[in-house]
Design a protein around this motif. Structure first.
Motif, PDB file in Angstrom:
ATOM      1  N   CYS A 274      18.769  32.728   7.477  1.00  0.00           N
ATOM      2  CA  CYS A 274      19.605  33.878   7.844  1.00  0.00           C
ATOM      3  C   CYS A 274      19.265  34.339   9.255  1.00  0.00           C
ATOM      4  N   LEU A 275      20.259  34.850   9.929  1.00  0.00           N
ATOM      5  CA  LEU A 275      20.094  35.458  11.247  1.00  0.00           C
ATOM      6  C   LEU A 275      20.581  36.891  11.156  1.00  0.00           C
ATOM      7  N   ILE A 276      19.730  37.836  11.542  1.00  0.00           N
ATOM      8  CA  ILE A 276      20.064  39.258  11.483  1.00  0.00           C
ATOM      9  C   ILE A 276      20.149  39.786  12.902  1.00  0.00           C
ATOM     10  N   CYS A 277      21.301  40.304  13.267  1.00  0.00           N
ATOM     11  CA  CYS A 277      21.536  40.811  14.622  1.00  0.00           C
ATOM     12  C   CYS A 277      21.708  42.322  14.568  1.00  0.00           C
ATOM     13  N   CYS A 278      20.678  43.051  15.024  1.00  0.00           N
ATOM     14  CA  CYS A 278      20.732  44.514  15.046  1.00  0.00           C
ATOM     15  C   CYS A 278      21.239  44.982  16.408  1.00  0.00           C
ATOM     16  N   ARG A 279      22.182  45.902  16.380  1.00  0.00           N
ATOM     17  CA  ARG A 279      22.748  46.404  17.626  1.00  0.00           C
ATOM     18  C   ARG A 279      22.588  47.917  17.702  1.00  0.00           C
ATOM     19  N   ASP A 280      22.005  48.357  18.816  1.00  0.00           N
ATOM     20  CA  ASP A 280      21.832  49.792  19.086  1.00  0.00           C
ATOM     21  C   ASP A 280      21.057  50.500  17.977  1.00  0.00           C
ATOM     22  N   GLN A 281      20.370  49.732  17.137  1.00  0.00           N
ATOM     23  CA  GLN A 281      19.601  50.277  16.006  1.00  0.00           C
ATOM     24  C   GLN A 281      20.470  51.137  15.099  1.00  0.00           C
ATOM     25  N   THR A 282      21.765  50.786  15.058  1.00  0.00           N
ATOM     26  CA  THR A 282      22.696  51.539  14.207  1.00  0.00           C
ATOM     27  C   THR A 282      23.362  50.665  13.151  1.00  0.00           C
ATOM     28  N   TYR A 283      23.505  49.368  13.406  1.00  0.00           N
ATOM     29  CA  TYR A 283      24.064  48.477  12.392  1.00  0.00           C
ATOM     30  C   TYR A 283      23.544  47.068  12.627  1.00  0.00           C
ATOM     31  N   ALA A 284      23.668  46.233  11.598  1.00  0.00           N
ATOM     32  CA  ALA A 284      23.162  44.862  11.682  1.00  0.00           C
ATOM     33  C   ALA A 284      24.126  43.902  11.009  1.00  0.00           C
ATOM     34  N   VAL A 304      25.650  45.789   7.803  1.00  0.00           N
ATOM     35  CA  VAL A 304      24.983  46.956   7.207  1.00  0.00           C
ATOM     36  C   VAL A 304      24.912  48.064   8.243  1.00  0.00           C
ATOM     37  N   GLN A 305      25.429  49.239   7.899  1.00  0.00           N
ATOM     38  CA  GLN A 305      25.318  50.412   8.762  1.00  0.00           C
ATOM     39  C   GLN A 305      23.995  51.114   8.500  1.00  0.00           C
ATOM     40  N   LYS A 306      23.453  51.733   9.525  1.00  0.00           N
ATOM     41  CA  LYS A 306      22.170  52.443   9.391  1.00  0.00           C
ATOM     42  C   LYS A 306      22.253  53.485   8.268  1.00  0.00           C
ATOM     43  N   SER A 312      16.380  55.086  12.618  1.00  0.00           N
ATOM     44  CA  SER A 312      16.978  53.982  13.359  1.00  0.00           C
ATOM     45  C   SER A 312      16.794  52.696  12.568  1.00  0.00           C
ATOM     46  N   LEU A 313      17.709  51.773  12.748  1.00  0.00           N
ATOM     47  CA  LEU A 313      17.638  50.490  12.063  1.00  0.00           C
ATOM     48  C   LEU A 313      16.985  49.493  13.005  1.00  0.00           C
ATOM     49  N   ALA A 314      15.658  49.526  13.028  1.00  0.00           N
ATOM     50  CA  ALA A 314      14.921  48.688  13.976  1.00  0.00           C
ATOM     51  C   ALA A 314      14.693  47.284  13.441  1.00  0.00           C
ATOM     52  N   TYR A 315      14.646  47.129  12.109  1.00  0.00           N
ATOM     53  CA  TYR A 315      14.342  45.830  11.517  1.00  0.00           C
ATOM     54  C   TYR A 315      14.944  45.780  10.124  1.00  0.00           C
ATOM     55  N   MET A 316      15.498  44.620   9.784  1.00  0.00           N
ATOM     56  CA  MET A 316      16.080  44.451   8.452  1.00  0.00           C
ATOM     57  C   MET A 316      16.079  42.971   8.105  1.00  0.00           C
ATOM     58  N   ARG A 317      15.862  42.681   6.832  1.00  0.00           N
ATOM     59  CA  ARG A 317      15.989  41.288   6.386  1.00  0.00           C
ATOM     60  C   ARG A 317      16.375  41.261   4.916  1.00  0.00           C
ATOM     61  N   THR A 335       9.324  49.125   5.730  1.00  0.00           N
ATOM     62  CA  THR A 335       8.727  50.251   5.010  1.00  0.00           C
ATOM     63  C   THR A 335       9.380  50.550   3.667  1.00  0.00           C
ATOM     64  N   LYS A 336      10.611  50.075   3.416  1.00  0.00           N
ATOM     65  CA  LYS A 336      11.273  50.411   2.158  1.00  0.00           C
ATOM     66  C   LYS A 336      12.246  49.314   1.748  1.00  0.00           C
ATOM     67  N   LEU A 337      12.615  49.335   0.455  1.00  0.00           N
ATOM     68  CA  LEU A 337      13.571  48.375  -0.095  1.00  0.00           C
ATOM     69  C   LEU A 337      14.838  49.109  -0.506  1.00  0.00           C
ATOM     70  N   MET A 338      15.994  48.477  -0.243  1.00  0.00           N
ATOM     71  CA  MET A 338      17.277  49.083  -0.590  1.00  0.00           C
ATOM     72  C   MET A 338      18.226  47.996  -1.077  1.00  0.00           C
ATOM     73  N   TRP A 339      19.030  48.334  -2.088  1.00  0.00           N
ATOM     74  CA  TRP A 339      20.091  47.443  -2.537  1.00  0.00           C
ATOM     75  C   TRP A 339      21.344  47.701  -1.706  1.00  0.00           C
TER      76      TRP A 339
END
Length: 412
Positions: A274-284, A304-306, A312-317, A335-339
């Motif tokens: 997978c490739l995750i592209c975060c933009r402006d720390q607001t969506y990925a 995914v929206q922040k 801020s959405l600095a990191y997601m996988r 730091t946390k898990l979300m569905w």
């Protein structure tokens, strides 16, 4: 149970979680022999991977490591790390039920949290090249070479000229590969120049980015863009565990439409890169390579929206699909898990009872890999460690007694 045919027993046992099978070894010698047999261990793992059952999450808090079954989130277990603590033990990857543990670049182990068995890797010293006085960042990777049926650990050590060499590209990296089959290390002599630019201070403030992502017999790292050194977008570097060679993974063609300051990370979902592209720390945007190595197979899965609960959405996988495949479990900001609901596009926090409020996560398949008896040499090593610890305590006690006898000697 003695009247039940062994083929039926085997079929039942294949459906059970490893923790239960470990207890069942004491029922009778035939059951113990069955559970310990390499064929049963391989069949149990194959069924687990096909059905996506018996999954656990390792949660790393500030000082402790916890495990929780994905099917029963109320049952949190404190995992007592088997390595002697000389510092914080890191989990640098998981594969087929094993996790890679690191206390330092020379203190590494493979550990099965389901069976509690550990295999300590032989020490492989880090050799500073002539002219270098300091070691910099260390990259790790752990995966399975399905062609040679071998588990391998990759260690890449960055060297620096001195403490002021912040870029850390004065010297080539030292790259070594450990093979569980041979229980030995081997140095990779041919290392591409681009590896020298793998470390970038601001990108690697998040420790997880130094750990290789496993997909299709390859370990992957993101080589982030660095002004004046790498032109354009990030690069995905791969290390082939079969050929033990480096190469690059082609990015989606549409990535050219992104701004050059897009933050890119990688992960694995359903065994696909997978490739995750975060933009402006607001969506990925989350992309998946459906056919490994084929550029046109890159497909954007979802955006995914922040969430409101983070600044801020600095990191997601992504980690795993839900059983009905309508949701994906995401790790947010380490730091946390979300569905994430693929239909409603909404995020819901995964609540885990009796767990730290902030943690990183590692998805682990429960398995019997490494067996239930573990490394035969580990018992001897454990006894030697216990003996040394006992001798240290006795020396400390003797020093204390000597001090007390001298300090409080009565003069008659």
């Amino acid at each position: 149970m003695a009247t039940i045919p062994m083929d039926i027993v085997k079929d039942i046992f294949l459906r059970l979680p490893p923790k239960t099978l470990v207890r069942f070894r004491v029922l009778a010698k035939p059951y113990c022999d069955l559970i310990d047999s390499p064929d049963f261990i391989a069949s149990h793992l194959d069924r687990t991977l096909r059905t996506n059952r018996h999954l656990m999450i390792l949660l790393r808090g500030a000082l402790h490591l916890y495990s929780v079954d994905l099917d029963s989130l109320d049952d949190v277990t404190d995992v007592e790390l088997p390595m002697k603590t000389g510092g914080p033990t890191e989990v640098f990857g998981s594969c087929n039920g094993l996790v890679g543990l690191s206390n330092s670049p020379t203190d590494l182990a493979l550990f099965n949290p389901s069976t509690r068995q550990i295999h300590q890797l032989p020490v492989s010293p880090v050799g500073l090249p002539e002219g270098s006085t300091i070691r910099g960042y260390v990259f790790y990777g752990f995966g399975y070479d399905s062609v040679n049926k071998d588990y391998k650990v990759v260690r890449m050590v960055q060297f620096k000229r001195d403490s002021d060499d912040e870029l850390g590209h004065s010297f080539p990296y030292e790259v070594k590969v450990y093979s569980l089959k041979t229980n030995s290390w081997k140095r990779i002599e041919t290392v591409p120049v681009m590896i020298q630019f793998l470390f970038y201070f601001y990108y690697h403030l998040l420790f997880r980015r130094g750990y290789g992502v496993l997909a299709a017999n390859n370990l992957h790292w993101v080589l982030p863009p660095r002004p004046g050194l790498v032109v354009g977008n990030s690069v995905i570097v791969r290390f082939d565990l079969v050929s033990e060679e480096f190469d690059k993974v082609p990015l989606p063609e549409a990535i050219g439409n992104y701004d050059s300051d897009i933050q890119m990370d990688i992960g694995v979902l359903d065994g696909c890169l997978c490739l995750i592209c975060c933009r402006d720390q607001t969506y990925a945007d989350v992309w998946v390579m459906k056919e490994y190595g084929v550029r046109v197979s890159w497909t954007k899965l979802f955006t995914v929206q922040k969430p409101k609960s983070v600044k801020s959405l600095a990191y997601m996988r992504p980690l795993v699909y839900s059983e009905d495949r309508n949701k994906v479990l995401l790790e947010i900001n380490n730091t946390k898990l979300m569905w994430f609901d693929l239909i409603t596009k909404k995020l819901t926090t995964l609540r885990i009872k009796d767990c730290p409020s902030s943690y990183s996560a590692e998805l682990v398949v429960s398995s019997l890999v490494l067996g239930c008896k573990g490394d035969p040499n580990e018992v001897k090593r454990r006894q030697q460690r216990q003996k040394r610890d006992h001798e240290d305590k006795m020396r400390q006690r003797k020093k204390r007694d000597d001090f007390l006898s001298k300090g409080f000697k009565l003069l008659l």
